[in-house]
Design an enzyme around this catalytic site. Sequence first.
Site, PDB file in Angstrom:
ATOM      1  N   ASN A 168      35.042  44.109  34.323  1.00 28.05           N
ATOM      2  CA  ASN A 168      33.789  44.756  34.156  1.00 28.05           C
ATOM      3  C   ASN A 168      34.372  46.046  33.119  1.00 28.05           C
ATOM      4  OD1 ASN A 168      35.068  45.963  36.424  1.00 28.05           O
ATOM      5  ND2 ASN A 168      33.945  46.983  37.201  1.00 28.05           N
ATOM      6  N   GLU A 266      43.175  45.836  44.493  1.00 26.15           N
ATOM      7  CA  GLU A 266      42.183  46.446  43.843  1.00 26.15           C
ATOM      8  C   GLU A 266      40.558  45.807  44.698  1.00 26.15           C
ATOM      9  OE1 GLU A 266      42.376  50.029  43.782  1.00 26.15           O
ATOM     10  OE2 GLU A 266      44.524  49.993  43.224  1.00 26.15           O
ATOM     11  N   CYS A 300      33.548  50.588  40.675  1.00 23.86           N
ATOM     12  CA  CYS A 300      34.087  50.077  41.763  1.00 23.86           C
ATOM     13  C   CYS A 300      33.662  51.555  42.836  1.00 23.86           C
ATOM     14  CB  CYS A 300      35.534  49.442  42.488  1.00 23.86           C
ATOM     15  SG  CYS A 300      36.368  49.927  40.755  1.00 23.86           S
ATOM     16  N   GLU A 468      47.029  52.173  42.053  1.00 27.84           N
ATOM     17  CA  GLU A 468      47.976  52.010  40.710  1.00 27.84           C
ATOM     18  C   GLU A 468      47.193  53.007  39.934  1.00 27.84           C
ATOM     19  OE1 GLU A 468      44.629  49.179  39.275  1.00 27.84           O
ATOM     20  OE2 GLU A 468      46.468  47.295  39.652  1.00 27.84           O
TER      21      GLU A 468
HETATM   22  P1  NAP Z   1      35.503  38.697  41.140  1.00 31.94           P
HETATM   23  O1  NAP Z   1      35.054  37.800  41.115  1.00 31.94           O
HETATM   24  O2  NAP Z   1      36.581  39.258  42.431  1.00 31.94           O
HETATM   25  O3  NAP Z   1      36.961  37.957  39.914  1.00 31.94           O
HETATM   26  C1  NAP Z   1      37.949  39.304  39.568  1.00 31.94           C
HETATM   27  C2  NAP Z   1      38.986  37.912  38.950  1.00 31.94           C
HETATM   28  O4  NAP Z   1      39.175  37.094  39.741  1.00 31.94           O
HETATM   29  C3  NAP Z   1      38.166  37.622  38.262  1.00 31.94           C
HETATM   30  O5  NAP Z   1      39.580  36.918  36.627  1.00 31.94           O
HETATM   31  C4  NAP Z   1      37.979  35.926  38.720  1.00 31.94           C
HETATM   32  O6  NAP Z   1      38.407  34.893  37.486  1.00 31.94           O
HETATM   33  C5  NAP Z   1      39.198  35.502  39.626  1.00 31.94           C
HETATM   34  N1  NAP Z   1      38.900  34.331  40.312  1.00 31.94           N
HETATM   35  C6  NAP Z   1      37.583  35.049  40.928  1.00 31.94           C
HETATM   36  N2  NAP Z   1      38.312  33.139  42.281  1.00 31.94           N
HETATM   37  C7  NAP Z   1      39.565  33.281  41.964  1.00 31.94           C
HETATM   38  C8  NAP Z   1      39.923  32.227  42.477  1.00 31.94           C
HETATM   39  N3  NAP Z   1      39.944  31.576  43.470  1.00 31.94           N
HETATM   40  N4  NAP Z   1      41.000  32.030  42.214  1.00 31.94           N
HETATM   41  C9  NAP Z   1      42.003  33.066  41.113  1.00 31.94           C
HETATM   42  N5  NAP Z   1      41.546  33.662  40.492  1.00 31.94           N
HETATM   43  C10 NAP Z   1      39.507  34.123  40.995  1.00 31.94           C
HETATM   44  O7  NAP Z   1      35.506  39.876  40.552  1.00 31.94           O
HETATM   45  P2  NAP Z   1      34.212  40.421  39.403  1.00 31.94           P
HETATM   46  O8  NAP Z   1      32.486  40.021  40.151  1.00 31.94           O
HETATM   47  O9  NAP Z   1      34.874  39.645  38.374  1.00 31.94           O
HETATM   48  O10 NAP Z   1      34.009  41.644  39.874  1.00 31.94           O
HETATM   49  C11 NAP Z   1      33.705  42.795  40.288  1.00 31.94           C
HETATM   50  C12 NAP Z   1      34.695  43.282  41.737  1.00 31.94           C
HETATM   51  O11 NAP Z   1      35.564  44.110  41.304  1.00 31.94           O
HETATM   52  C13 NAP Z   1      32.906  44.737  42.075  1.00 31.94           C
HETATM   53  O12 NAP Z   1      33.462  44.134  43.610  1.00 31.94           O
HETATM   54  C14 NAP Z   1      34.256  45.910  42.109  1.00 31.94           C
HETATM   55  O13 NAP Z   1      34.154  46.638  43.353  1.00 31.94           O
HETATM   56  C15 NAP Z   1      35.606  45.027  41.771  1.00 31.94           C
HETATM   57  N6  NAP Z   1      36.473  46.190  41.113  1.00 31.94           N
HETATM   58  C16 NAP Z   1      37.932  46.688  41.690  1.00 31.94           C
HETATM   59  C17 NAP Z   1      37.788  47.719  41.254  1.00 31.94           C
HETATM   60  C18 NAP Z   1      39.374  48.701  41.895  1.00 31.94           C
HETATM   61  O14 NAP Z   1      40.195  48.727  41.061  1.00 31.94           O
HETATM   62  N7  NAP Z   1      39.150  48.486  43.065  1.00 31.94           N
HETATM   63  C19 NAP Z   1      38.256  47.598  39.885  1.00 31.94           C
HETATM   64  C20 NAP Z   1      36.843  47.064  39.013  1.00 31.94           C
HETATM   65  C21 NAP Z   1      36.390  45.982  39.342  1.00 31.94           C
HETATM   66  P3  NAP Z   1      36.978  34.858  36.848  1.00 31.94           P
HETATM   67  O15 NAP Z   1      36.326  36.039  36.556  1.00 31.94           O
HETATM   68  O16 NAP Z   1      37.126  33.539  35.465  1.00 31.94           O
HETATM   69  O17 NAP Z   1      36.166  33.926  37.807  1.00 31.94           O
END
Ligand code: NAP
Length: 487
Positions: A168, A266, A300, A468
Amino acid sequence: MTAHSIGHPVPSPLKGVLERSSFASLIDGDEVRGIGQPVALNSPTTGKPWKELYAADAAIASRAIESAHEAFRHWRLVPACERAEALRRIAKMLKEHRDVLALVMAMEMGKTLREGRSEVDYTAGYFSWFAGEAERVYGMTVPAPSTTKRLMICQEPIGVCALITPWNFPLAMPGRKVAAALAAGCTVVLKPSFLTPVSALLLGYICLHAGVPAGVVNVLYGQDGELGPVLTSSPLVRKLSFTGSVAVGKKLYADCAATLKKVTLELGGHAPLIVCDDAIVEKAVDAALAGKMRNSGQACISPNRFLVQTGIYDEFVPLLIEKTLRLKVGDPLDPGTDVSRILHSVSTQKVERHVADAITKGATLHTHGSEPYYPKVLVDVTPDMLVFQEETFGPVIAVTSFDQVEQAVALANGTDYGLAAYVFTESARIAHGVAEALQAGIVGVNDALLSCPQASFGGVKGSGFGREGGPNGINEYLVEKFISMAF
Ligand code: NAP
């Protein structure tokens, strides 16, 4: 130059980047393609194939870790003021390439050009901030229990860091981790989302061209199932910093247990936004809407649950609906677009599910288009609705009314999330009381656009741990060493 000084920057890496048709992982300063065929990456903005990417396998991931491990031997010894200079050059190069990087993000995930430019500046801000932090990593001396001893506590870089980031904010999420790690003297293996690798790879090239030695910043492109286990199981990786969903964060935390890595998580949020009777209505609507519709609500810290006090409800809610319906929805490449028509497929499904569930349970929907990417206001939302319980990650505002401020705080704290929360009031007493009572790592008082490099970013409860940016962000990449000297 000392043996551990860093090189001079070389010319821009981004010349002709938009014309380049293929990319691969960046390891030890070189592009590493592996043996497989490239994967076609479609642009959600044009709907057409955009770039080709060669995916790394487990062997390439191990090579990236070894490269970072080898580079750490030298990078940790580079004087902090030289590391700081490199970070300042990265910040400068990011800003010099603002337009091209914004265009890359628009092509990769459909962010509007305006938001992309502001993401570049936000990312550059972290490199500037951590340049300063690099030079101010202090230890301490402690009075010893005997006159024949001297006690020192030193801070050292933790070592090789695995950085896993979501789609995102394709530049900012990698950037704020890389900046802190490099400032501390760590080396990194960055694994961005497979949907948005180009921004992260360009950041890797910018670091290299700003004079950061090869091997200090390695960027892997590939499937998480292939690369994740290598990063979490390697004993050479001493730290994992992850930004993403709660479910994946918990899994990676467990996977890191066997090698006892330091971990920063995060994770997702489900921010409440409380509007009290004494808030200035138009100011609150404008601020709340700006925070909510950033990145089409795919942030997020996006305010999701609007809790509005009954005394101001009839003034606040109609104005909120009016202003929401006035937003210009369209092509992210059109400079006049307020809200992009491109939404991630998971966000699309969640918007549809949450809206349908809310309507079935009695909420009323206000929108100027039925497609999920159109901004939506749901009124008369109740806590039993999915939209109140789960992070939507889309342009949906859920409005609930309340009578007493204590009731709003209880509703706000009633989920397992604890990232951001907001309160709008003109009363210092209410502002203080509510800010202290909210279970969140970040609280905005009359402010819904608050993330900046100068302050710490991170959650509590199910939103994770670690910070962070801010004065403590660098500590995530440092370990203490106690040295006792006897005479
Ligand atoms: P996600 O599915 O958890 O993916 C995040 C990252 O983890 C991506 O690079 C993904 O790779 C990787 N990943 C997924 N499964 C993995 C595994 N089993 N082993 C290693 N890496 C793995 O999250 P998303 O849907 O992309 O992002 C949205 C979420 O992020 C929301 O819940 C949002 O609130 C949160 N977020 C939090 C913050 C914060 O600072 N707190 C900031 C931004 C977003 P792939 O995409 O290649 O599968």
